[in-house]
Scaffold this active site. Structure first.
Site: not given
Length: 260
Positions: A211-212, A189-190, A102
């Protein structure tokens, strides 16, 4: 038997939820959340994780072995084309010729927004060097198409800045990217919660990477399970085909043809 697999670089996957491995309290939680998510592809920041380059430290591959998971090394933390290329080459060496990576080349430390010019240069080099490149990019449809034409095996537009939890901020750009693509489009992301993941899948995205949103939740393992079901539900809704939006109601049981 899954009749709707996600195909990445010619390999089929049952799960359309890809997960990261950072920000967990320990390796035990990393393993538990990954299993709860049903993820088969797990992305690993080579600059922050030990995959064997530090023999005296705990190895992430002991809890997420390559025999069970497809390891997706990423170039998180790289701000130049040169650093991103070198990181991918190190990953290939550490993982015995592993080609799937990635790519992300960041341009700003505050927003972690991608440096598109550097990303294009790195992607072109890595594809020519034999890598199967999954690439993190902005939600610009023209750039997404350029990366696909360059030979990237998946294009990964952001929904919102990394770690923001804002969800998809420009649905029409993501929809345009999906409509024009011949390779998998994976929102990266986001994402903040399950409904964000479902929206991405309902737009026709082929998968979601996060992930987050999982690791930062109050109960990461439970959130991982929620994300798994959201991705499945969103994909099924997309395939089923939603009803058109209307300003006014229409009866669920129309009276045409009934007897009074």
């Amino acid at each position: 038997m899954n009749n709707d697999p996600l195909i990445i670089a010619g390999k089929p996957y049952r799960s359309r939820l890809l997960t990261g491995t950072g920000k967990y309290t320990d390796f035990e939680q990393t393993r538990a959340a990954t299993q709860a998510a049903g993820a088969e592809i797990v992305t690993v920041a080579l600059r922050r994780s030990n995959l064997g380059q530090n023999p005296d430290e705990p190895n992430l591959l002991d809890v997420l072995p390559p025999e069970e998971f497809t390891i997706l090394p990423n170039t998180a933390g790289c701000y130049t084309t040169k650093d991103a290329i070198r990181t991918c080459q190190l990953a290939r060496e550490l993982l015995d010729g592993h080609k799937l990576v990635k790519l992300e080349v960041l341009g700003d430390e505050k927003t972690l927004y991608p440096d598109i010019v550097a990303t294009l240069k790195a992607a072109e080099y890595l594809v020519k060097d034999g890598f199967d490149v999954m690439v993190y990019t902005s939600d610009d449809p023209l750039i997404a198409k350029q990366l696909e034409d360059m030979g990237c095996v998946a294009v990964m537009p952001l929904a919102a800045p990394i770690g923001s939890g804002l969800g998809i901020q420009n649905r029409y750009n993501i929809l345009t990217i999906v409509e024009n693509a011949k390779v998998p489009i994976i929102v990266d992301a986001g994402v903040g919660t399950a409904s964000d993941a479902a929206v991405a899948m309902e737009l026709g995205c082929d998968g979601v990477l996060m992930n987050t949103a999982i690791a930062g939740a109050q109960d990461p393992v439970l959130m991982a399970s929620a994300m798994k079901h959201a991705v499945i539900a969103g994909r099924e809704a997309y395939r089923a085909g939603r009803i058109p939006r209307k300003r006014y109601a229409s009866a669920s049981s129309p009276i045409d043809g009934t007897f009074f």
